[in-house]
Design a protein around this motif. Structure first.
Motif, PDB file in Angstrom:
ATOM      1  N   PRO A  13       3.905  48.925  78.873  1.00  0.00           N
ATOM      2  CA  PRO A  13       4.953  48.924  79.903  1.00  0.00           C
ATOM      3  C   PRO A  13       6.054  49.954  79.639  1.00  0.00           C
ATOM      4  O   PRO A  13       7.083  49.922  80.303  1.00  0.00           O
ATOM      5  CB  PRO A  13       5.501  47.506  79.827  1.00  0.00           C
ATOM      6  CG  PRO A  13       5.297  47.111  78.414  1.00  0.00           C
ATOM      7  CD  PRO A  13       4.027  47.786  77.975  1.00  0.00           C
ATOM      8  N   ILE A  14       5.841  50.883  78.711  1.00  0.00           N
ATOM      9  CA  ILE A  14       6.885  51.849  78.359  1.00  0.00           C
ATOM     10  C   ILE A  14       7.339  52.654  79.577  1.00  0.00           C
ATOM     11  O   ILE A  14       8.521  52.824  79.804  1.00  0.00           O
ATOM     12  CB  ILE A  14       6.414  52.787  77.229  1.00  0.00           C
ATOM     13  CG1 ILE A  14       6.363  52.019  75.927  1.00  0.00           C
ATOM     14  CG2 ILE A  14       7.332  53.993  77.106  1.00  0.00           C
ATOM     15  CD1 ILE A  14       5.799  52.798  74.764  1.00  0.00           C
ATOM     16  N   GLY A  15       6.407  53.147  80.400  1.00  0.00           N
ATOM     17  CA  GLY A  15       6.780  53.964  81.546  1.00  0.00           C
ATOM     18  C   GLY A  15       7.066  53.158  82.804  1.00  0.00           C
ATOM     19  O   GLY A  15       7.363  53.716  83.851  1.00  0.00           O
ATOM     20  N   ALA A  16       6.984  51.833  82.702  1.00  0.00           N
ATOM     21  CA  ALA A  16       7.185  50.970  83.870  1.00  0.00           C
ATOM     22  C   ALA A  16       8.670  50.796  84.165  1.00  0.00           C
ATOM     23  O   ALA A  16       9.526  51.153  83.354  1.00  0.00           O
ATOM     24  CB  ALA A  16       6.532  49.615  83.628  1.00  0.00           C
ATOM     25  N   THR A  17       8.956  50.229  85.314  1.00  0.00           N
ATOM     26  CA  THR A  17      10.350  49.976  85.680  1.00  0.00           C
ATOM     27  C   THR A  17      10.926  48.880  84.781  1.00  0.00           C
ATOM     28  O   THR A  17      10.183  48.071  84.224  1.00  0.00           O
ATOM     29  CB  THR A  17      10.457  49.523  87.150  1.00  0.00           C
ATOM     30  OG1 THR A  17       9.768  48.287  87.288  1.00  0.00           O
ATOM     31  CG2 THR A  17       9.876  50.558  88.090  1.00  0.00           C
ATOM     32  N   PRO A  18      12.245  48.838  84.621  1.00  0.00           N
ATOM     33  CA  PRO A  18      12.848  47.792  83.792  1.00  0.00           C
ATOM     34  C   PRO A  18      12.484  46.374  84.254  1.00  0.00           C
ATOM     35  O   PRO A  18      12.286  45.486  83.427  1.00  0.00           O
ATOM     36  CB  PRO A  18      14.347  48.053  83.938  1.00  0.00           C
ATOM     37  CG  PRO A  18      14.444  49.507  84.222  1.00  0.00           C
ATOM     38  CD  PRO A  18      13.225  49.828  85.059  1.00  0.00           C
ATOM     39  N   ALA A  19      12.367  46.163  85.555  1.00  0.00           N
ATOM     40  CA  ALA A  19      11.995  44.838  86.059  1.00  0.00           C
ATOM     41  C   ALA A  19      10.583  44.470  85.599  1.00  0.00           C
ATOM     42  O   ALA A  19      10.329  43.320  85.225  1.00  0.00           O
ATOM     43  CB  ALA A  19      12.086  44.811  87.575  1.00  0.00           C
TER      44      ALA A  19
END
Length: 60
Positions: A13-19
């Protein structure tokens, strides 16, 4: 429903949105290939739906 879901984190999830990162962490997933068992209810299904591109789900 009333069963269990086996949820595995398959993508970081590193490149995912904070949510999305918070949702993955709320599911109890910390590292790639970590698997957790969660109850099969609407709340968990909604969380899985939000991060479906990061996880693999199996019904138990």
């Amino acid at each position: 429903m009333a069963g269990k879901l086996k949820i595995t984190l398959v993508k970081s999830p590193i490149g995912a949105t904070p949510a999305n990162r918070k949702t993955v962490e709320a599911l109890g997933l910390r590292k790639v290939n970590k698997t957790v068992e969660m109850p099969d209810n609407d709340a968990v299904r909604g969380m899985v739906q939000k991060v479906r591109h990061l996880v693999k789900v199996e019904e138990m």
